[in-house]
Motif scaffolding. Structure first.
Motif, short mmCIF file in Angstrom:
data_model
loop_
_atom_site.label_atom_id
_atom_site.label_comp_id
_atom_site.label_asym_id
_atom_site.label_seq_id
_atom_site.Cartn_x
_atom_site.Cartn_y
_atom_site.Cartn_z
N HIS A 97 0.81 -1.22 0.00
CA HIS A 97 0.00 0.00 0.00
C HIS A 97 0.84 1.27 0.00
O HIS A 97 0.49 2.26 -0.66
CB HIS A 97 -0.95 -0.01 1.19
CG HIS A 97 -1.85 -1.20 1.22
ND1 HIS A 97 -2.07 -1.96 2.35
CD2 HIS A 97 -2.58 -1.80 0.23
CE1 HIS A 97 -2.91 -2.95 2.07
NE2 HIS A 97 -3.22 -2.88 0.79
N GLU A 98 1.95 1.28 0.74
CA GLU A 98 2.79 2.48 0.78
C GLU A 98 3.45 2.72 -0.57
O GLU A 98 3.60 3.87 -1.01
CB GLU A 98 3.84 2.36 1.89
CG GLU A 98 3.26 2.36 3.30
CD GLU A 98 2.39 3.59 3.55
OE1 GLU A 98 2.84 4.72 3.22
OE2 GLU A 98 1.27 3.44 4.08
N ILE A 99 3.86 1.64 -1.23
CA ILE A 99 4.45 1.80 -2.55
C ILE A 99 3.38 2.24 -3.55
O ILE A 99 3.65 3.06 -4.45
CB ILE A 99 5.13 0.49 -3.01
CG1 ILE A 99 6.39 0.26 -2.17
CG2 ILE A 99 5.49 0.54 -4.50
CD1 ILE A 99 7.20 -0.95 -2.57
N MET A 100 2.17 1.74 -3.39
CA MET A 100 1.08 2.20 -4.25
C MET A 100 0.89 3.71 -4.11
O MET A 100 0.72 4.43 -5.10
CB MET A 100 -0.22 1.46 -3.91
CG MET A 100 -0.23 -0.01 -4.31
SD MET A 100 -1.74 -0.88 -3.79
CE MET A 100 -2.96 -0.08 -4.85
N LYS A 101 0.93 4.20 -2.88
CA LYS A 101 0.80 5.65 -2.64
C LYS A 101 1.93 6.41 -3.33
O LYS A 101 1.71 7.47 -3.92
CB LYS A 101 0.80 5.94 -1.14
CG LYS A 101 -0.43 5.43 -0.39
CD LYS A 101 -0.30 5.69 1.10
CE LYS A 101 -1.47 5.12 1.88
NZ LYS A 101 -1.32 5.34 3.35
N LEU A 102 3.14 5.86 -3.25
CA LEU A 102 4.29 6.51 -3.88
C LEU A 102 4.10 6.57 -5.40
O LEU A 102 4.33 7.63 -6.02
CB LEU A 102 5.57 5.74 -3.54
CG LEU A 102 6.84 6.19 -4.27
CD1 LEU A 102 7.23 7.61 -3.84
CD2 LEU A 102 7.99 5.21 -3.98
N LEU A 103 3.69 5.46 -6.00
CA LEU A 103 3.51 5.42 -7.45
C LEU A 103 2.39 6.36 -7.90
O LEU A 103 2.51 7.03 -8.93
CB LEU A 103 3.20 3.99 -7.89
CG LEU A 103 4.29 2.94 -7.64
CD1 LEU A 103 3.83 1.57 -8.14
CD2 LEU A 103 5.60 3.33 -8.29
N ILE A 104 1.33 6.41 -7.11
CA ILE A 104 0.22 7.31 -7.45
C ILE A 104 0.69 8.76 -7.39
O ILE A 104 0.37 9.58 -8.25
CB ILE A 104 -0.97 7.07 -6.50
CG1 ILE A 104 -1.58 5.68 -6.77
CG2 ILE A 104 -2.02 8.16 -6.65
CD1 ILE A 104 -2.60 5.25 -5.74
#
Length: 347
Positions: free
Chosen positions: A226-233
């Motif tokens: 989830h944290e990497i998803m936030k970064l990519l977004i």
């Protein structure tokens, strides 16, 4: 009859129209179970796809961790404009040849230093080597950046990025180093690789698909990062990018995994709630087909169109299979007279 492409029980692992989530996650789980080994005599499983070892050093008594340091001890590469005598140049050339020697498995000394997790040595080598050497890929097409990311060596990744190594190189599975970070949850490494890039410069990597058809955001969603998803977004990743086998977006994958956190994160970032797979199934089709009333409700609350039909002419309601919690989301939507829906009709 329930759609073969929208319900869980009709999604065999070898079905080419599916993204192969279960088989893929099994593979990832197997890799994670092994984990990085502290035994330098046998880290082969970390990087090899089978019984082949990544580098010949692991089975050779002639190259040890200590000898790696000895090899580069006192070795420096002088600047091109430095004047040297012919005898000194010969010695310098020998040093350069030694530092750039490649093993039978395609590894440079930098690859080996990273594999053995000798970060100080790896960082020194990064300062010595020119960029073209830093981007050398071994026989498994792994660059030093791939290996440093897999082993979560943030400082080594930082040093490589300072030398402006390529983040677009793909390994034998089609993964860039950023793909590796998304798969294994290496948030710090992912941050180092993306911090100096604008969304437009990073877009080619974020849009790159590995040989399974998966982009970085797909891998992050598949592995609940989830944290990497936030970064990519934040870095401008396409929320509606379709994977290459069945056209699923990250939202489809999150729904299939019953991952409420990812579903809310993607919808809150304005992912298309009605995005269609190649077979026409929307996230709502998948949620209903998997009898997930909670996620189906979230999708409906975010404006999912309940009347969209897939290529088998099914609405999500057709897949409800008598589930009262899900049927409650579709009051009278299926009642029609002469082909006209009765929804909104006053009597």
């Amino acid at each position: 009859m329930a759609s073969h492409d929208c319900t869980k029980e009709h999604l065999p692992e070898d079905n080419r129209t599916d993204s192969g989530i279960e088989s893929y996650r099994s593979m990832v789980k197997s890799e994670e179970t092994r984990g990085p080994s502290t035994d330098l005599s046998g880290p082969r499983d970390k990087f090899s796809g089978g019984e082949e070892w990544l580098d010949s050093a692991y089975s050779s008594s002639s190259l040890t961790v200590e000898s790696l340091s000895d090899i580069v001890g006192g070795c420096t590469i002088s600047s091109s404009n430095q004047q040297v005598q012919s005898s000194e140049l010969s010695e310098q050339e020998q040093e350069e040849n030694l530092l750039t020697t490649i093993t039978e498995d395609g590894d440079t000394i930098l690859h080996l230093a990273i594999i053995h997790e000798i970060s100080p040595l790896a960082k020194n080598l990064i300062q010595i080597f020119p960029r073209e050497v830093l981007d050398i890929q071994n026989n498994l097409y792994q660059s030093p950046l791939h290996l440093a990311t897999y082993l979560n060596l943030r400082e080594v990744v930082q040093s490589l990025m300072e030398k402006q190594v390529s983040i677009e190189l793909q390994d034998q599975d089609g993964n860039t180093a950023l793909h590796v970070a998304c798969q294994h949850g290496q948030l710090e490494c992912a941050t180092e690789m993306t911090k100096d890039f604008s969304p437009s410069k990073l877009a080619p990597v974020l849009e790159t698909q590995n040989w399974r058809g998966l982009g970085c955001l797909h891998l992050a969603a598949l592995n609940r990062q989830h944290e990497i998803m936030k970064l990519l977004i934040k870095k401008g990743a396409d929320l509606n990018i379709q994977e290459g086998t069945s056209g699923k977006t990250p939202l489809h994958l999150a729904v299939e995994l019953h991952d409420i956190t990812s579903v809310k994160l993607l919808l809150g970032s304005r992912a298309n709630v009605d995005a269609a797979m190649f077979n026409g199934c929307t996230p709502l089709h998948l949620a209903v087909g998997r009898q997930d009333a909670t996620i189906a409700t979230i999708l409906c609350q975010n404006g999912a169109d309940k009347m969209l039909r897939n290529m088998e002419d099914e609405t999500a309601l057709d897949l409800a299979d008598g589930n009262d919690d899900i049927l409650a989301l579709f009051p009278f939507d299926d009642i029609q007279i002469s082909g006209r829906s009765l929804v909104g009709v006053k009597f």
